[in-house]
Design a protein around this motif. Structure first.
Motif, PDB file in Angstrom:
ATOM      1  N   GLU A   1       0.820  -1.281  -0.503  1.00  0.00           N
ATOM      2  CA  GLU A   1      -0.157   0.130  -0.112  1.00  0.00           C
ATOM      3  C   GLU A   1       0.895   1.328  -0.193  1.00  0.00           C
ATOM      4  O   GLU A   1       0.659   2.550  -0.510  1.00  0.00           O
ATOM      5  CB  GLU A   1      -0.851  -0.053   1.549  1.00  0.00           C
ATOM      6  CG  GLU A   1      -1.817   1.320   1.991  1.00  0.00           C
ATOM      7  CD  GLU A   1      -2.688   1.271   2.883  1.00  0.00           C
ATOM      8  OE1 GLU A   1      -4.236   0.762   2.702  1.00  0.00           O
ATOM      9  OE2 GLU A   1      -2.119   1.074   4.376  1.00  0.00           O
ATOM     10  N   LEU A   2       2.233   0.886   0.956  1.00  0.00           N
ATOM     11  CA  LEU A   2       2.753   2.436   1.136  1.00  0.00           C
ATOM     12  C   LEU A   2       3.663   2.707  -0.157  1.00  0.00           C
ATOM     13  O   LEU A   2       3.879   3.583  -0.699  1.00  0.00           O
ATOM     14  CB  LEU A   2       3.605   1.918   2.002  1.00  0.00           C
ATOM     15  CG  LEU A   2       3.915   2.495   3.450  1.00  0.00           C
ATOM     16  CD1 LEU A   2       4.527   1.982   4.692  1.00  0.00           C
ATOM     17  CD2 LEU A   2       2.549   3.483   3.518  1.00  0.00           C
ATOM     18  N   GLY A   3       3.571   1.138  -0.903  1.00  0.00           N
ATOM     19  CA  GLY A   3       4.552   1.354  -2.476  1.00  0.00           C
ATOM     20  C   GLY A   3       6.065   1.777  -2.144  1.00  0.00           C
ATOM     21  O   GLY A   3       6.562   2.340  -2.946  1.00  0.00           O
ATOM     22  N   VAL A   4       6.513   1.035  -0.935  1.00  0.00           N
ATOM     23  CA  VAL A   4       7.878   1.396  -1.111  1.00  0.00           C
ATOM     24  C   VAL A   4       8.873   0.161  -2.245  1.00  0.00           C
ATOM     25  O   VAL A   4       9.320  -0.287  -2.700  1.00  0.00           O
ATOM     26  CB  VAL A   4       7.989   0.114   0.258  1.00  0.00           C
ATOM     27  CG1 VAL A   4       9.602   1.020   0.650  1.00  0.00           C
ATOM     28  CG2 VAL A   4       7.284   0.775   1.217  1.00  0.00           C
ATOM     29  N   PRO A   5       9.490   1.529  -2.876  1.00  0.00           N
ATOM     30  CA  PRO A   5      10.073   1.027  -3.850  1.00  0.00           C
ATOM     31  C   PRO A   5      12.161   0.351  -4.367  1.00  0.00           C
ATOM     32  O   PRO A   5      12.370   0.331  -4.693  1.00  0.00           O
ATOM     33  CB  PRO A   5      10.087   2.785  -5.010  1.00  0.00           C
ATOM     34  CG  PRO A   5      10.772   2.990  -3.904  1.00  0.00           C
ATOM     35  CD  PRO A   5       9.779   3.399  -2.686  1.00  0.00           C
ATOM     36  N   ILE A   6      12.431   0.518  -2.422  1.00  0.00           N
ATOM     37  CA  ILE A   6      14.197   0.479  -2.677  1.00  0.00           C
ATOM     38  C   ILE A   6      14.168   0.269  -0.821  1.00  0.00           C
ATOM     39  O   ILE A   6      13.385   0.910   0.088  1.00  0.00           O
ATOM     40  CB  ILE A   6      14.964   1.106  -3.257  1.00  0.00           C
ATOM     41  CG1 ILE A   6      16.113   0.864  -2.870  1.00  0.00           C
ATOM     42  CG2 ILE A   6      15.178   2.458  -2.352  1.00  0.00           C
ATOM     43  CD1 ILE A   6      17.604   1.340  -3.599  1.00  0.00           C
ATOM     44  N   ILE A   7      14.727  -1.122  -0.420  1.00  0.00           N
ATOM     45  CA  ILE A   7      14.578  -1.462   0.690  1.00  0.00           C
ATOM     46  C   ILE A   7      16.347  -1.285   1.165  1.00  0.00           C
ATOM     47  O   ILE A   7      16.841  -2.278   0.283  1.00  0.00           O
ATOM     48  CB  ILE A   7      14.166  -2.301   1.581  1.00  0.00           C
ATOM     49  CG1 ILE A   7      12.158  -2.287   0.778  1.00  0.00           C
ATOM     50  CG2 ILE A   7      13.487  -2.138   2.511  1.00  0.00           C
ATOM     51  CD1 ILE A   7      11.061  -3.328   1.524  1.00  0.00           C
ATOM     52  N   ARG A   8      16.300  -0.985   2.587  1.00  0.00           N
ATOM     53  CA  ARG A   8      17.618  -1.096   2.417  1.00  0.00           C
ATOM     54  C   ARG A   8      18.529  -2.112   3.596  1.00  0.00           C
ATOM     55  O   ARG A   8      17.122  -2.364   4.373  1.00  0.00           O
ATOM     56  CB  ARG A   8      18.366   0.309   3.736  1.00  0.00           C
ATOM     57  CG  ARG A   8      20.016  -0.083   3.342  1.00  0.00           C
ATOM     58  CD  ARG A   8      20.365   1.911   4.308  1.00  0.00           C
ATOM     59  NE  ARG A   8      21.717   1.475   4.275  1.00  0.00           N
ATOM     60  CZ  ARG A   8      21.998   1.791   5.358  1.00  0.00           C
ATOM     61  NH1 ARG A   8      20.236   2.168   7.034  1.00  0.00           N
ATOM     62  NH2 ARG A   8      23.592   1.889   6.067  1.00  0.00           N
ATOM     63  N   TYR A   9      19.286  -3.155   3.315  1.00  0.00           N
ATOM     64  CA  TYR A   9      19.192  -4.444   3.346  1.00  0.00           C
ATOM     65  C   TYR A   9      20.719  -4.882   3.603  1.00  0.00           C
ATOM     66  O   TYR A   9      21.186  -4.365   3.181  1.00  0.00           O
ATOM     67  CB  TYR A   9      18.158  -5.038   3.090  1.00  0.00           C
ATOM     68  CG  TYR A   9      18.234  -6.767   3.948  1.00  0.00           C
ATOM     69  CD1 TYR A   9      17.843  -6.915   5.567  1.00  0.00           C
ATOM     70  CD2 TYR A   9      19.491  -8.035   2.776  1.00  0.00           C
ATOM     71  CE1 TYR A   9      17.633  -8.526   5.478  1.00  0.00           C
ATOM     72  CE2 TYR A   9      19.340  -9.183   3.452  1.00  0.00           C
ATOM     73  CZ  TYR A   9      18.248  -9.504   4.633  1.00  0.00           C
ATOM     74  OH  TYR A   9      18.219 -10.861   5.050  1.00  0.00           O
TER      75      TYR A   9
END
Length: 506
Positions: free
Chosen positions: A64-72
Motif C-alpha cells: 500500500e505504501l508503494g516502497v520502491p527500495i529497501i536497504r538491507y
C-alpha cells in the motif's frame, strides 16, 4: 475562544522546476534488529504466513505504501555480519552472537529470502556490504553470488541454493556509519576512504552496472562533520554515485514548536553536504555530480530508555519500538517536504525502519498489524509525490523557537505529474493554535480543478494509534476550492494537508 486565522500565500508555476522526483526517495530500511525481520516481515507460524514464512498482512501494508527500495541488512548489524551465514539450507545455518544489538541471530532469513520477498512486494534492494570486520574479498564474493548469472564459484553456489537467476541488485552501500564509535570496525576517514575505494573497484569489476553509496557522517552533530565527507569523498568521488546522510530527531524536552522546526536542521544538513560534494568536484576538476542518499531518517526517541532494560542474547527481542504520536507525523511530513525541495540532489532516502523498529507499521506476534501515525504522510508522499518537484514561492507568517528563528508556519512542497496532468500540494501548518487561510496562485495550470483535499489533524498532539484504536487517520473533508486560477484552502492548526488538482476533461 474561537480559533484565529492567519494568512499565507503560494505561487506555483510549471517553469519553477527543481527536478524530476526519483521515486526512491520513498524507500525504507529493514535491519536484523529487534522485531523488524523476525516477528515483523517474517513469522513462520503466523496465520497469514506464506510458504516462505513471510507475513501476508504486513506485505499488504508495505505494498500500500508503494516502497520502491529497501536497504538491507543494516545498519550497525552489517558491520559484524558474515553474509555466508544467511544462505544455504536454513537448518544448517549457524546461530551467531550479534554484537551491534547484543542479540542472537538465528539466520532464518538471509540474502536470498530477502531478495525474493522484496521482488514479491515490488521493491528493489539496497544491499549493504560489511566494511567493519570484513572488506574487499567479502564484497566481491557477495556481488558475484547475487548478480553473476553462473559459471563461477559463488554464482553457482547461489544456483545450488535454489536461485537459478541472479538477483541483479543494482544499489550497494559501502558499509554503514563507519565514523561512529559504536560501529564494529570503526574507521578514520582516510582508512574508510581507501577501503571503500578498493572495495568499489573490485565490485565494479564483477558488475560494472551497479550504483554505489559512500558512507557519509552518521549525523550532522558528529564532531567530524563535514570533514568526514571531505576526506572520504577525496577517495571515493569517482567510484561512488551517492554519499549517505543519516539523521533522527526527538522531542525529549516537550518543546513542540522547536521540534516541528527540526526539518530546518535537515535542510541545513543537506545543503552542507551538497556544498562539500561540490567542493570535492571542483578540487578534482570533475564533471561528475555526486548525489545524496538520505538512507536513514525518522523520529526516534520514545523507546530509548526501555531498550536499556532488555536482557542480552535473546532472539528478536522488542527493541526501538517507538510508538509515534500525532506531532511526530507532522515532523515526518515536513521531512518528506524537505526531500522534495532538494529533488535535484537527494535521489534516494530510506525511512528507518519499516516494521516494528522505529517504524510506520507495527505488529503483534501471532496477531494483528496496524498503521502508526507517521504511516500517513509517508503514504501520501509516496503515492502522490511522483513527477516533477516545483519550487513554490511561499509567503508565510513566521515564529522564533529555541534553536531556530524565522520558522515559517507553512511548510510546503509541490509536485507536478506531467503524464497524468495532476498537481499535488503538500502542506504542514506548524502553528499550534491558528489555522492558515491559504491562497495558492496556480494560473499557469489552466483548466485544472481541485479533486481532493486530504487532512491529517488531531486536537491531541500526543494521540497515538494502536491495534485497538486508530485515533490519528486522514480524511478527505478539506475545503480546498479553485476559482479564477487561485486555490483557496483552510489549513487547520497543526495539520498535514494534501491538496490535489487535475486537468478537467473537455
Amino acid at each position: 475562544m474561537a480559533e484565529s486565522i492567519q494568512h499565507a500565500r503560494i505561487v506555483v508555476d510549471k517553469a519553477f522546476r527543481i527536478a524530476e522526483v526519483d521515486k526512491r526517495i520513498y524507500g525504507s530500511f529493514i535491519e536484523h534488529l529487534g522485531r523488524a525481520v523476525y516477528g515483523g516481515i517474517y513469522e513462520k507460524e503466523h496465520p497469514t504466513a506464506d510458504s516462505r514464512g513471510f507475513r501476508s498482512d504486513v506485505k499488504l501494508l508495505i505494498q500500500e505504501l508503494g516502497v520502491p527500495i529497501i536497504r538491507y541488512p543494516g545498519g550497525n548489524f552489517v558491520s559484524g555480519y558474515n553474509w555466508e551465514d544467511g544462505v544455504g539450507p536454513v537448518e544448517q545455518r549457524p546461530r551467531k552472537l550479534e554484537l551491534a544489538w547484543r542479540t542472537t541471530e538465528p539466520n532464518w532469513v538471509g540474502t536470498n529470502e530477502f531478495a525474493a520477498w522484496a521482488k514479491e512486494i515490488g521493491s528493489e534492494v539496497m544491499m549493504a556490504v560489511n566494511l567493519g570486520t570484513r572488506g574487499v574479498d567479502e564484497a566481491r564474493n557477495l556481488i558475484e553470488y547475487c548478480n553473476h548469472p553462473g559459471g563461477s564459484q559463488w554464482s553457482d553456489l547461489r544456483r545450488q541454493h535454489g536461485f537459478e537467476q541472479p538477483h541483479r541488485i543494482k544499489t550497494w552501500c559501502l558499509g554503514n556509519e563507519m565514523d561512529g564509535s559504536w560501529q564494529i570496525g570503526q574507521k578514520t576517514p582516510a582508512e574508510y576512504g581507501r577501503l571503500a575505494y578498493e572495495t568499489a573497484k573490485a565490485m565494479r569489476l564483477v558488475d560494472p552496472d551497479i550504483e554505489l553509496v559512500s558512507c557519509g557522517s552518521s549525523g550532522s552533530s558528529m564532531p567530524t562533520f563535514p570533514e568526514w565527507e571531505a576526506i572520504t569523498l577525496d577517495y571515493t568521488y569517482e567510484v561512488a554515485d551517492f554519499v549517505s546522510l543519516h539523521q533522527y530527531y526527538g522531542n525529549r524536552d516537550n518543546d513542540t514548536p522547536n521540534y516541528l522546526a527540526r526539518s530546518m536542521d535537515m535542510d541545513h544538513f543537506i545543503r552542507t553536504v551538497i556544498a562539500t560534494c561540490d567542493y570535492i568536484k571542483a578540487k578534482k576538476r570533475s564533471k561528475k555530480t555526486m548525489y545524496l542518499s538520505f538512507d536513514e531518517w525518522n523520529v526516534w526517541y520514545h523507546s530509548n530508555d526501555a531498550d536499556s532494560r532488555i536482557d542480552p542474547w535473546g532472539i528478536a527481542p522488542p527493541q526501538l519500538e517507538d510508538i509515534y504520536n500525532f506531532e511526530d507525523a507532522l515532523l515526518v511530513g515536513s521531512m518528506l517536504i524537505t526531500f522534495l525541495k532538494h529533488a535535484d540532489r537527494v535521489k534516494m532516502a530510506c525511512l528507518a525502519q519499516l516494521v516494528n523498529v522505529i517504524a510506520p507499521i507495527m505488529t503483534e506476534e501471532g496477531g494483528r498489524v496496524w498503521r502508526q501515525t507517521i504511516y500517513y504522510p509517508y503514504l501520501h508522499a509516496s503515492r502522490f509525490g511522483r513527477g516533477v518537484s516545483l519550487n513554490p514561492i511561499i509567503e508565510s507568517p513566521v515564529y522564533d523557537a529555541k534553536d531556530y528563528t524565522d520558522v515559517p508556519y507553512l511548510d510546503s512542497a509541490v509536485v507536478y505529474d506531467e503524464e497524468s496532468e495532476t498537481l499535488t500540494l503538500f502542506a504542514v501548518n506548524r502553528h499550534l493554535e491558528d489555522s492558515l487561510a491559504l491562497t495558492c496562485d496556480v494560473r499557469g495550470f489552466e483548466g485544472y480543478g481541485v479533486t481532493e483535499h486530504i487532512v491529517l489533524q488531531s486536537d491531541d498532539l500526543k494521540a497515538v494509534n494502536s491495534a485497538d484504536q486508530e485515533r490519528v487517520k486522514p480524511h478527505s473533508g478539506g475545503d480546498a476550492s479553485l476559482q479564477d486560477g487561485y486555490v483557496q484552502a483552510l489549513i487547520p492548526k497543526a495539520s498535514w494537508n494534501v491538496v490535489r488538482l487535475a486537468k478537467t476533461k473537455a
